[in-house]
Design a protein around this motif. Structure first.
Motif, PDB file in Angstrom:
ATOM      1  N   CYS A  90       3.879  -5.791  14.065  1.00 21.06           N
ATOM      2  CA  CYS A  90       4.336  -5.079  12.867  1.00 21.06           C
ATOM      3  C   CYS A  90       3.083  -4.460  12.242  1.00 21.06           C
ATOM      4  CB  CYS A  90       4.680  -6.280  11.792  1.00 21.06           C
ATOM      5  SG  CYS A  90       6.203  -7.292  12.498  1.00 21.06           S
ATOM      6  N   PHE A  91       3.528  -3.356  11.672  1.00 22.46           N
ATOM      7  CA  PHE A  91       2.468  -2.642  10.740  1.00 22.46           C
ATOM      8  C   PHE A  91       1.758  -3.171   9.780  1.00 22.46           C
ATOM      9  CE2 PHE A  91       1.305   0.446   7.217  1.00 22.46           C
ATOM     10  CZ  PHE A  91       0.618   1.424   8.134  1.00 22.46           C
ATOM     11  N   CYS A  92       2.665  -4.021   9.000  1.00 18.79           N
ATOM     12  CA  CYS A  92       1.984  -4.879   7.917  1.00 18.79           C
ATOM     13  C   CYS A  92       1.100  -6.030   8.344  1.00 18.79           C
ATOM     14  CB  CYS A  92       3.044  -5.425   7.151  1.00 18.79           C
ATOM     15  SG  CYS A  92       4.165  -6.668   8.104  1.00 18.79           S
ATOM     16  N   CYS A  93       1.280  -6.445   9.403  1.00 19.46           N
ATOM     17  CA  CYS A  93       0.522  -7.552  10.137  1.00 19.46           C
ATOM     18  C   CYS A  93      -0.713  -6.998  10.496  1.00 19.46           C
ATOM     19  CB  CYS A  93       1.353  -8.504  10.762  1.00 19.46           C
ATOM     20  SG  CYS A  93       2.598  -9.542  10.485  1.00 19.46           S
ATOM     21  N   ASP A  94      -0.700  -5.789  11.240  1.00 19.25           N
ATOM     22  CA  ASP A  94      -1.956  -5.234  12.050  1.00 19.25           C
ATOM     23  C   ASP A  94      -2.666  -4.485  10.985  1.00 19.25           C
ATOM     24  OD1 ASP A  94      -0.558  -5.441  14.490  1.00 19.25           O
ATOM     25  OD2 ASP A  94      -0.032  -3.448  14.702  1.00 19.25           O
ATOM     26  N   ASN A  95      -2.206  -4.361   9.572  1.00 20.00           N
ATOM     27  CA  ASN A  95      -3.230  -4.076   8.643  1.00 20.00           C
ATOM     28  C   ASN A  95      -3.615  -5.158   7.664  1.00 20.00           C
ATOM     29  OD1 ASN A  95      -3.588  -0.998   9.120  1.00 20.00           O
ATOM     30  ND2 ASN A  95      -1.574  -1.180   9.416  1.00 20.00           N
ATOM     31  N   GLY A  96      -3.444  -6.247   7.836  1.00 20.34           N
ATOM     32  CA  GLY A  96      -3.467  -7.322   6.860  1.00 20.34           C
ATOM     33  C   GLY A  96      -2.630  -6.961   5.762  1.00 20.34           C
ATOM     34  N   HIS A  97      -1.464  -6.655   5.673  1.00 19.47           N
ATOM     35  CA  HIS A  97      -0.526  -6.751   4.622  1.00 19.47           C
ATOM     36  C   HIS A  97      -1.126  -5.695   3.477  1.00 19.47           C
ATOM     37  CE1 HIS A  97       0.751 -10.201   7.107  1.00 19.47           C
ATOM     38  NE2 HIS A  97       2.047  -9.596   6.926  1.00 19.47           N
ATOM     39  N   VAL A  98      -1.737  -4.918   3.693  1.00 18.28           N
ATOM     40  CA  VAL A  98      -2.480  -4.117   2.823  1.00 18.28           C
ATOM     41  C   VAL A  98      -2.209  -2.619   3.118  1.00 18.28           C
ATOM     42  CG1 VAL A  98      -4.650  -3.171   1.614  1.00 18.28           C
ATOM     43  CG2 VAL A  98      -4.390  -5.692   2.219  1.00 18.28           C
ATOM     44  N   GLU A  99      -1.638  -1.682   2.434  1.00 17.56           N
ATOM     45  CA  GLU A  99      -1.400  -0.377   2.709  1.00 17.56           C
ATOM     46  C   GLU A  99      -2.511   0.351   2.691  1.00 17.56           C
ATOM     47  OE1 GLU A  99       0.026   2.971   3.761  1.00 17.56           O
ATOM     48  OE2 GLU A  99       1.753   1.531   3.269  1.00 17.56           O
ATOM     49  N   PRO A 100      -2.860   0.879   4.068  1.00 19.64           N
ATOM     50  CA  PRO A 100      -4.203   1.512   4.362  1.00 19.64           C
ATOM     51  C   PRO A 100      -4.671   2.729   3.509  1.00 19.64           C
ATOM     52  CG  PRO A 100      -3.189   1.282   6.423  1.00 19.64           C
ATOM     53  CD  PRO A 100      -1.989   0.875   5.364  1.00 19.64           C
ATOM     54  N   SER A 101      -3.636   3.467   3.098  1.00 19.27           N
ATOM     55  CA  SER A 101      -4.034   4.714   2.307  1.00 19.27           C
ATOM     56  C   SER A 101      -4.080   4.352   0.937  1.00 19.27           C
ATOM     57  CB  SER A 101      -2.919   5.778   2.502  1.00 19.27           C
ATOM     58  OG  SER A 101      -1.568   5.181   2.119  1.00 19.27           O
ATOM     59  N   THR A 102      -3.349   3.364   0.347  1.00 18.60           N
ATOM     60  CA  THR A 102      -3.502   3.045  -1.018  1.00 18.60           C
ATOM     61  C   THR A 102      -4.217   1.663  -1.488  1.00 18.60           C
ATOM     62  OG1 THR A 102      -1.487   2.010  -1.170  1.00 18.60           O
ATOM     63  CG2 THR A 102      -1.432   4.213  -1.667  1.00 18.60           C
ATOM     64  N   GLY A 103      -4.209   0.835  -0.769  1.00 14.13           N
ATOM     65  CA  GLY A 103      -5.001  -0.369  -0.734  1.00 14.13           C
ATOM     66  C   GLY A 103      -3.931  -1.524  -1.499  1.00 14.13           C
ATOM     67  N   THR A 104      -2.776  -1.047  -1.534  1.00 14.52           N
ATOM     68  CA  THR A 104      -1.837  -2.149  -2.329  1.00 14.52           C
ATOM     69  C   THR A 104      -1.404  -2.939  -1.317  1.00 14.52           C
ATOM     70  OG1 THR A 104       0.052  -0.635  -2.062  1.00 14.52           O
ATOM     71  CG2 THR A 104      -1.016  -0.333  -3.939  1.00 14.52           C
ATOM     72  N   ALA A 105      -0.795  -4.244  -1.665  1.00  9.21           N
ATOM     73  CA  ALA A 105      -0.153  -5.273  -1.064  1.00  9.21           C
ATOM     74  C   ALA A 105       1.291  -4.819  -0.424  1.00  9.21           C
ATOM     75  CB  ALA A 105      -0.074  -6.560  -1.639  1.00  9.21           C
ATOM     76  N   MET A 106       1.356  -5.266   0.805  1.00 12.79           N
ATOM     77  CA  MET A 106       2.727  -4.913   1.439  1.00 12.79           C
ATOM     78  C   MET A 106       3.473  -6.282   1.852  1.00 12.79           C
ATOM     79  SD  MET A 106       2.086  -1.960   4.074  1.00 12.79           S
ATOM     80  CE  MET A 106       1.050  -2.785   5.342  1.00 12.79           C
ATOM     81  N   PRO A 107       4.675  -6.408   1.527  1.00 10.23           N
ATOM     82  CA  PRO A 107       5.539  -7.496   2.261  1.00 10.23           C
ATOM     83  C   PRO A 107       5.579  -7.381   3.598  1.00 10.23           C
ATOM     84  CG  PRO A 107       6.919  -5.587   1.232  1.00 10.23           C
ATOM     85  CD  PRO A 107       5.623  -5.454   0.906  1.00 10.23           C
ATOM     86  N   CYS A 108       5.672  -8.566   4.006  1.00  9.64           N
ATOM     87  CA  CYS A 108       5.769  -8.853   5.552  1.00  9.64           C
ATOM     88  C   CYS A 108       6.944  -8.460   6.260  1.00  9.64           C
ATOM     89  CB  CYS A 108       5.266 -10.163   6.147  1.00  9.64           C
ATOM     90  SG  CYS A 108       5.046 -10.666   7.774  1.00  9.64           S
ATOM     91  N   ASP A 109       6.816  -7.374   6.978  1.00  9.54           N
ATOM     92  CA  ASP A 109       8.281  -7.028   7.731  1.00  9.54           C
ATOM     93  C   ASP A 109       8.642  -8.268   8.892  1.00  9.54           C
ATOM     94  OD1 ASP A 109       7.967  -4.715   6.768  1.00  9.54           O
ATOM     95  OD2 ASP A 109       7.176  -3.701   8.434  1.00  9.54           O
ATOM     96  N   ARG A 110       7.872  -9.006   9.436  1.00 13.16           N
ATOM     97  CA  ARG A 110       8.073 -10.209  10.380  1.00 13.16           C
ATOM     98  C   ARG A 110       8.908 -11.009   9.369  1.00 13.16           C
ATOM     99  NH1 ARG A 110       5.978 -10.830  15.176  1.00 13.16           N
ATOM    100  NH2 ARG A 110       4.202  -9.791  14.327  1.00 13.16           N
ATOM    101  N   VAL A 111       8.814 -11.449   8.354  1.00 17.72           N
ATOM    102  CA  VAL A 111       9.609 -12.456   7.481  1.00 17.72           C
ATOM    103  C   VAL A 111      11.023 -11.755   7.199  1.00 17.72           C
ATOM    104  CG1 VAL A 111       9.527 -13.657   5.232  1.00 17.72           C
ATOM    105  CG2 VAL A 111       7.673 -13.343   6.342  1.00 17.72           C
ATOM    106  N   LEU A 112      10.873 -10.454   6.975  1.00 14.30           N
ATOM    107  CA  LEU A 112      12.380  -9.874   6.882  1.00 14.30           C
ATOM    108  C   LEU A 112      13.056  -9.922   7.900  1.00 14.30           C
ATOM    109  CD1 LEU A 112      11.099  -6.854   4.611  1.00 14.30           C
ATOM    110  CD2 LEU A 112      12.270  -8.941   3.726  1.00 14.30           C
ATOM    111  N   VAL A 113      12.545  -9.649   9.004  1.00 16.54           N
ATOM    112  CA  VAL A 113      13.338  -9.416  10.225  1.00 16.54           C
ATOM    113  C   VAL A 113      13.852 -10.875  10.857  1.00 16.54           C
ATOM    114  CG1 VAL A 113      13.069  -9.092  12.829  1.00 16.54           C
ATOM    115  CG2 VAL A 113      12.278  -7.129  11.109  1.00 16.54           C
TER     116      VAL A 113
END
Length: 179
Positions: A91-114
């Motif tokens: 998952c992109f989110c897990c690979d990036n520590g649940h932080v959007e690389p370009s903005t540094g904001t927190a991201m929800p986990c895609d794995r949890v949603l799937v």
């Protein structure tokens, strides 16, 4: 295709690299036909062998390389389906520590949603003796991909070209013969 109501005719596996192969194959036939037409116009001035060898020497080897790549992609796909596990998916989110690389904001986990969606879809079909409904749903989904999807791929031998695709694909050969 929805795995609850799987129909073997609703799955179409065409790797992206196949488009390059089709383009190359079509280019080969068009260039071959064009060089035959030029040779016909220049009858007596140029040997027919010279212009017809250009597509054979330039485009045909590229087409063969692309065809081999397509077959290799299909073999890889079969192996991936045979060993499929939704738990191993990246998952992109897990690979990036649940932080959007370009903005540094927190991201929800895609794995949890799937995982939640798969639990909703397959909870009633999953085995009741599993430790949790979600794990049972994931196991059930993995089994569907490994059996239903994988067996369809083997049924069509990795190729799922329709009759219409085959006609479009072979049209340049027919046109070069007609002209």
């Amino acid at each position: 295709m929805h795995l609850k109501h799987a129909s073997p005719y609703s799955i179409c596996f065409i790797p992206v690299g196949f488009a390059a192969f089709v383009l190359s194959w079509t280019s080969f036939f068009f260039s071959f036909a064009a060089t035959l037409a030029v040779a016909d116009l220049m009858r007596g001035k140029v040997s027919t062998l010279v212009p017809t060898t250009i597509p054979m020497m330039v485009i045909l080897p590229l087409t063969i390389v692309l065809a081999r790549g397509h077959v290799r992609d299909l073999a890889t796909l079969q192996d991936q389906l045979r060993n499929f596990s939704v738990r191993k998916a990246r998952c992109f989110c897990c690979d990036n520590g649940h932080v959007e690389p370009s903005t540094g904001t927190a991201m929800p986990c895609d794995r949890v949603l799937v995982y939640g969606a798969l639990e909703q879809w397959f909870c009633k079909n999953a085995a009741s003796n599993s430790s949790s409904a979600q794990m049972a749903s994931l196991d059930y989904f993995d089994g569907l991909v490994r059996t239903t999807v994988h067996s369809h791929l083997e049924t069509v031998n990795g190729y799922s070209l329709s009759y219409a695709h085959t006609l479009v694909f072979s049209a340049p050969a027919a046109w070069s013969i007609i002209t």
